[in-house]
Scaffold this active site. Sequence first.
Site, PDB file in Angstrom:
ATOM      1  N   SER A  75     -35.107 -87.038  10.133  1.00  0.00           N
ATOM      2  CA  SER A  75     -35.755 -86.209  11.147  1.00  0.00           C
ATOM      3  C   SER A  75     -35.375 -86.729  12.520  1.00  0.00           C
ATOM      4  CB  SER A  75     -37.286 -86.276  10.989  1.00  0.00           C
ATOM      5  OG  SER A  75     -37.953 -85.731  12.120  1.00  0.00           O
ATOM      6  N   TYR A 106     -45.079 -91.435  10.563  1.00  0.00           N
ATOM      7  CA  TYR A 106     -44.017 -90.535  10.123  1.00  0.00           C
ATOM      8  C   TYR A 106     -42.680 -90.954  10.717  1.00  0.00           C
ATOM      9  CZ  TYR A 106     -41.270 -86.279   9.564  1.00  0.00           C
ATOM     10  OH  TYR A 106     -40.275 -85.379   9.250  1.00  0.00           O
ATOM     11  N   LYS A 122     -38.971 -92.238   8.864  1.00  0.00           N
ATOM     12  CA  LYS A 122     -37.644 -91.681   9.084  1.00  0.00           C
ATOM     13  C   LYS A 122     -36.696 -92.719   9.681  1.00  0.00           C
ATOM     14  CE  LYS A 122     -38.703 -87.767   7.318  1.00  0.00           C
ATOM     15  NZ  LYS A 122     -38.132 -87.371   6.010  1.00  0.00           N
TER      16      LYS A 122
END
Length: 256
Positions: free
Chosen positions: A139, A152, A156
């Site tokens: 991402s 999050y 990534k």
Amino acid sequence: MNELNGRIAVVTGASRGIGEASARALDAAGARVVLTGRTVADLERVAAELTHVPIVLAADLAPPGAGTELANRILAAVGGVDILVNNAGIPMRRKPDELSEEDFDLVFSINVRSLLMLTLGLGPSMAERGGGSVINISSIASLRGPLGRVAYAGTKGAVDAMTRALAADWGAHGIRVNAICPGLIATAIWEGDRQNIPGLIERLEDGIALKRWGYGDDVADVVLFFASDASRYVTGEVVAVDGGMARVGAAPRRRD
């Protein structure tokens, strides 16, 4: 275009969005696709429209051991694989003062631990088949500092680092490992906001150099590049597919 004839591809999170688009692109290029995910009905819907004898394997990648277990089930079903698209993952929006240890464990269990253990479980079969391609869906959260997504973004960033390290470990076996960092992709996760928040689409487009959201096919085409021999001399790369959002300046669209 049948450049992947005879190859076996695995796509996790294949029931919708980027995973569905990737499964369709790989099938269209001639690969036999193993589709995995949690929603069997959606996996079967996708599989019904593929042409090269797809296989559906339901899997929840959150529990400990889930990645290894899924690898064993895949090998039992097809014997070995040539292409792995690690697309399964969960988003998580938590401000630092809202993030719990349980939240952290959940997002890392799916986005990092199971991704790596599934890859490690399938890698030896790629080596036995003369090489292969691992494609990790990361991402742009790993490339820029997103608000309210510290855990999050951490998952990534870990995916990007593991991509480079595994490319070094497995290069001698003919296995290429690359990552794709999608930007704003108009998948089901965004559908409610896109329909219900006035001006959201245009406001976010202002931060994108190409002035549009991406779609699953925009990412799937890059997946196909990494899966095919067109990328035969590319490994350890982390490529943003984001219309220039992460690294390119963007002036607001002119509105008369």
